[in-house]
Design a protein around this motif. Structure first.
Motif, PDB file in Angstrom:
ATOM      1  N   GLY A  10       0.807  -1.224   0.000  1.00 15.61           N
ATOM      2  CA  GLY A  10       0.000   0.000   0.000  1.00 15.61           C
ATOM      3  C   GLY A  10       0.836   1.268   0.000  1.00 15.61           C
ATOM      4  O   GLY A  10       0.468   2.271  -0.616  1.00 15.61           O
ATOM      5  N   SER A  11       1.984   1.240   0.681  1.00 11.49           N
ATOM      6  CA  SER A  11       2.866   2.410   0.709  1.00 11.49           C
ATOM      7  C   SER A  11       3.274   2.796  -0.701  1.00 11.49           C
ATOM      8  O   SER A  11       3.178   3.965  -1.097  1.00 11.49           O
ATOM      9  CB  SER A  11       4.152   2.101   1.495  1.00 11.49           C
ATOM     10  OG  SER A  11       3.920   2.093   2.854  1.00 11.49           O
ATOM     11  N   THR A  12       3.751   1.816  -1.437  1.00  9.45           N
ATOM     12  CA  THR A  12       4.281   2.107  -2.774  1.00  9.45           C
ATOM     13  C   THR A  12       3.159   2.366  -3.774  1.00  9.45           C
ATOM     14  O   THR A  12       3.236   3.292  -4.578  1.00  9.45           O
ATOM     15  CB  THR A  12       5.183   0.945  -3.239  1.00  9.45           C
ATOM     16  OG1 THR A  12       6.204   0.756  -2.258  1.00  9.45           O
ATOM     17  CG2 THR A  12       5.830   1.240  -4.580  1.00  9.45           C
ATOM     18  N   VAL A  13       2.101   1.558  -3.709  1.00 15.22           N
ATOM     19  CA  VAL A  13       0.975   1.756  -4.631  1.00 15.22           C
ATOM     20  C   VAL A  13       0.397   3.159  -4.465  1.00 15.22           C
ATOM     21  O   VAL A  13       0.213   3.898  -5.437  1.00 15.22           O
ATOM     22  CB  VAL A  13      -0.112   0.688  -4.396  1.00 15.22           C
ATOM     23  CG1 VAL A  13      -1.416   1.093  -5.053  1.00 15.22           C
ATOM     24  CG2 VAL A  13       0.328  -0.663  -4.920  1.00 15.22           C
TER      25      VAL A  13
ATOM     26  N   GLN B 174       8.170  -0.839   4.261  1.00 19.17           N
ATOM     27  CA  GLN B 174       7.040   0.071   4.079  1.00 19.17           C
ATOM     28  C   GLN B 174       7.568   1.480   3.850  1.00 19.17           C
ATOM     29  O   GLN B 174       7.885   2.208   4.789  1.00 19.17           O
ATOM     30  CB  GLN B 174       6.108  -0.051   5.286  1.00 19.17           C
ATOM     31  CG  GLN B 174       5.667  -1.508   5.468  1.00 19.17           C
ATOM     32  CD  GLN B 174       4.575  -1.706   6.490  1.00 19.17           C
ATOM     33  OE1 GLN B 174       3.998  -0.755   7.008  1.00 19.17           O
ATOM     34  NE2 GLN B 174       4.268  -2.965   6.781  1.00 19.17           N
ATOM     35  N   LEU B 175       7.655   1.853   2.582  1.00 14.93           N
ATOM     36  CA  LEU B 175       8.466   2.994   2.186  1.00 14.93           C
ATOM     37  C   LEU B 175       7.864   4.357   2.536  1.00 14.93           C
ATOM     38  O   LEU B 175       8.531   5.371   2.403  1.00 14.93           O
ATOM     39  CB  LEU B 175       8.751   2.917   0.680  1.00 14.93           C
ATOM     40  CG  LEU B 175       9.384   1.610   0.189  1.00 14.93           C
ATOM     41  CD1 LEU B 175       9.731   1.698  -1.297  1.00 14.93           C
ATOM     42  CD2 LEU B 175      10.642   1.256   0.972  1.00 14.93           C
TER      43      LEU B 175
ATOM     44  N   LEU C 265       1.152  11.463   1.825  1.00 15.10           N
ATOM     45  CA  LEU C 265       0.602  11.431   0.464  1.00 15.10           C
ATOM     46  C   LEU C 265       0.121  12.818   0.044  1.00 15.10           C
ATOM     47  O   LEU C 265       0.315  13.232  -1.099  1.00 15.10           O
ATOM     48  CB  LEU C 265      -0.547  10.418   0.381  1.00 15.10           C
ATOM     49  CG  LEU C 265      -0.139   8.947   0.524  1.00 15.10           C
ATOM     50  CD1 LEU C 265      -1.368   8.057   0.704  1.00 15.10           C
ATOM     51  CD2 LEU C 265       0.673   8.482  -0.673  1.00 15.10           C
ATOM     52  N   ARG C 266      -0.475  13.534   0.962  1.00 22.32           N
ATOM     53  CA  ARG C 266      -0.966  14.887   0.634  1.00 22.32           C
ATOM     54  C   ARG C 266       0.200  15.809   0.293  1.00 22.32           C
ATOM     55  O   ARG C 266       0.067  16.698  -0.535  1.00 22.32           O
ATOM     56  CB  ARG C 266      -1.764  15.443   1.817  1.00 22.32           C
ATOM     57  CG  ARG C 266      -3.143  14.816   1.923  1.00 22.32           C
ATOM     58  CD  ARG C 266      -3.820  15.187   3.222  1.00 22.32           C
ATOM     59  NE  ARG C 266      -5.119  14.548   3.322  1.00 22.32           N
ATOM     60  CZ  ARG C 266      -5.632  14.107   4.469  1.00 22.32           C
ATOM     61  NH1 ARG C 266      -4.967  14.247   5.594  1.00 22.32           N
ATOM     62  NH2 ARG C 266      -6.815  13.520   4.482  1.00 22.32           N
ATOM     63  N   ARG C 267       1.322  15.571   0.948  1.00 20.61           N
ATOM     64  CA  ARG C 267       2.489  16.410   0.654  1.00 20.61           C
ATOM     65  C   ARG C 267       3.083  16.081  -0.715  1.00 20.61           C
ATOM     66  O   ARG C 267       3.798  16.881  -1.285  1.00 20.61           O
ATOM     67  CB  ARG C 267       3.553  16.226   1.745  1.00 20.61           C
ATOM     68  CG  ARG C 267       3.298  17.127   2.935  1.00 20.61           C
ATOM     69  CD  ARG C 267       4.429  17.049   3.925  1.00 20.61           C
ATOM     70  NE  ARG C 267       4.139  16.069   4.953  1.00 20.61           N
ATOM     71  CZ  ARG C 267       5.044  15.487   5.719  1.00 20.61           C
ATOM     72  NH1 ARG C 267       6.311  15.747   5.545  1.00 20.61           N
ATOM     73  NH2 ARG C 267       4.695  14.636   6.654  1.00 20.61           N
ATOM     74  N   MET C 268       2.802  14.890  -1.209  1.00 19.28           N
ATOM     75  CA  MET C 268       3.315  14.506  -2.533  1.00 19.28           C
ATOM     76  C   MET C 268       2.563  15.208  -3.653  1.00 19.28           C
ATOM     77  O   MET C 268       3.124  15.534  -4.685  1.00 19.28           O
ATOM     78  CB  MET C 268       3.173  12.989  -2.737  1.00 19.28           C
ATOM     79  CG  MET C 268       4.124  12.162  -1.914  1.00 19.28           C
ATOM     80  SD  MET C 268       3.722  10.416  -2.105  1.00 19.28           S
ATOM     81  CE  MET C 268       4.654   9.738  -0.738  1.00 19.28           C
ATOM     82  N   ASN C 269       1.258  15.374  -3.449  1.00 22.05           N
ATOM     83  CA  ASN C 269       0.454  15.964  -4.518  1.00 22.05           C
ATOM     84  C   ASN C 269      -0.825  16.538  -3.906  1.00 22.05           C
ATOM     85  O   ASN C 269      -1.767  15.801  -3.619  1.00 22.05           O
ATOM     86  CB  ASN C 269       0.116  14.895  -5.568  1.00 22.05           C
ATOM     87  CG  ASN C 269      -0.557  15.467  -6.785  1.00 22.05           C
ATOM     88  OD1 ASN C 269      -1.000  16.623  -6.789  1.00 22.05           O
ATOM     89  ND2 ASN C 269      -0.630  14.665  -7.843  1.00 22.05           N
TER      90      ASN C 269
END
Lengths: 357, 77
Positions: free
Chosen positions: A35-38, A66-67, A199-203
């Motif tokens: 789930g981390s990578t997906v 778990q990246l 995840l929010r910080r990624m996009n």
């Protein structure tokens, strides 16, 4: 001139394909190794809405695979109980080290005494515990590099001449001596909270919806509502049978991913439900013990799941293919799956027609 | 009859190769293949046999010259 974030992807997916990805909604079940990578890859690729579910907390042994998570995400309690749980990691010669260790323990839930295998060690720890109790007003908030406790007298280890209340056994430093008791869940940070934040910080354009729940038959329909695609990132084979049944019933396409050792296995199932997971894997699935895992295997598996997902979202086509890859041995296999007419989940054979030879 | 057996997934392999051709009596079924490969009954229950992407049952007849896949799903994640 504006910079197009997805310029490289548009060359692959085309404008329409990228737009479809950006309008899509994906449910990721599990925020562990897969789930981390997906979720990272989908969010970075511009998926419009990502709903991710997991009810677990982060443990030290998650970090190799778990990246999304790092050491800063471990709660102090976990650090105290897991990181420092091995006698060898403590380094009790240093007063400061003892101070950090004891001060970070959750005294109501962790008992560092009972796990000790040596009665001498137990008695020594008891004594240390008493000393620490006298210094309860001292706290270390992690803000200072000065970790030295106020002056404290550490008793010497008992020697052989000490009177023992139990039969002495060999003093060894190799035992885990912090016995973990169930911790207060309220104080433990859910994995999903950290995942959503990262995840929010990624996009920021992706709408991330974290749910700290375990997906079940009871909550599936509400969690899957409005989702274009479901990605299985769990570690539970029986659950995948349940998920398959629910996806067939609801007409939701989904992508299975599993790892074992250095092997990654992925299969996709379209919304038609034919073939389904049971067509390929049967109806019986026993729960497996957590397998040995090479950390590259879930990363590889999740990357393949994400690639299939993006292709499906961009081009609205999901082929039912079973794919395995073992980077350790270098063996890759692909099998195109076919519907099993006798499958009890999606089977099309009518009663009285018999079964295939 | 000769059948080429290929392995996929975390399955115990009776030989190091990824695939191998084995000889079986004519008219053999999948269950006979399991016995030939040394799988116990319990092990056999968790093994899926695919012929051209279609799952066979233990009582399915094998076909001379065909290639089949023996596969167990990977559970970790």
């Amino acid at each position: 001139m504006s910079i197009d974030r997805y310029a490289r992807q548009r060359r692959l997916f085309g404008d329409e394909g990228q737009s479809r990805i950006m309008r899509s909604s994906v449910l990721v079940i599990g925020a562990g190794a897969l789930g981390s990578t997906v979720s990272s890859l989908l969010v970075r690729a511009g998926v419009g809405r990502l709903r991710i579910c997991d009810d677990d907390v982060i443990s030290l042994h998650n970090l190799p695979r778990q990246l999304l998570y790092d050491e800063d995400d471990l709660s102090d309690e976990i650090k105290a109980s897991e990181w420092f749980s091995d006698w060898r990691n403590i380094g009790i010669e240093e007063e400061g080290d003892i101070g950090i260790f004891f001060n970070r323990l959750d005294w109501e839930n962790d008992c560092p005494v009972h796990g000790a295998q040596s009665c001498k060690l137990r008695r020594y720890i008891r004594k240390l515990t008493e000393i620490i109790d006298e210094h309860k007003e001292w706290t270390w908030d992690g803000s200072s590099s000065d970790t030295t406790l106020p002056a404290m007298q550490i008793p010497p280890e008992p020697d052989e001449s000490d009177e023992l209340d139990e039969q002495p056994d060999e003093l060894t430093y190799s035992y885990h001596w912090v016995e973990r008791k169930p911790m207060n869940n309220v104080s433990r940070i859910k994995k999903i909270q950290i995942a959503a934040d990262k995840l929010r910080r990624m996009n920021r354009d992706c709408y991330v919806e974290p749910y700290a729940v375990k997906v079940s038959e009871q909550n599936f329909s509400s969690l899957a509502h409005g989702m274009d695609l479901i990605i299985d990132c769990t570690d539970d084979l029986p659950f995948r049978q349940t998920l398959n049944r629910l996806c067939v019933l609801s007409g939701k396409p989904w992508i299975y991913g599993g790892v074992n050792g250095s092997l990654a296995m992925v299969a996709a199932f379209s919304g038609s439900g034919k073939p389904c997971f049971s067509c390929a894997f049967g109806e019986e699935a026993s729960k497996q013990e957590p397998p040995q895992v090479l950390n590259a295997a879930p990363a590889l598996c999740a990357s393949y799941q994400s690639a299939i997902a993006l292709k499906a979202l961009a081009f609205q086509k999901l082929e039912s293919v079973l794919w395995t890859c073992d980077p350790w041995s270098g063996i890759t296999s692909t099998v195109k799956l076919r519907p099993d007419p006798d499958c009890p989940i999606c089977g099309i054979r009518k009663e009285g027609e018999g079964v295939s030879p | 009859m000769k059948v080429t057996v290929e392995f996929m997934g975390p399955i115990r392999r009776p030989w190091p190769e990824q695939s191998k051709e084995i000889e079986l009596p004519d008219g053999s079924k999948v269950s006979a293949l399991f016995s030939e490969l040394g799988f116990t009954e319990v092990e056999s229950r968790s093994i899926n046999v695919l012929r051209d992407g279609l799952r066979l049952r233990p009582f399915s007849h094998l076909i001379d010259g065909e290639r089949i896949v023996l596969m167990v799903p990977a559970g970790g994640g």
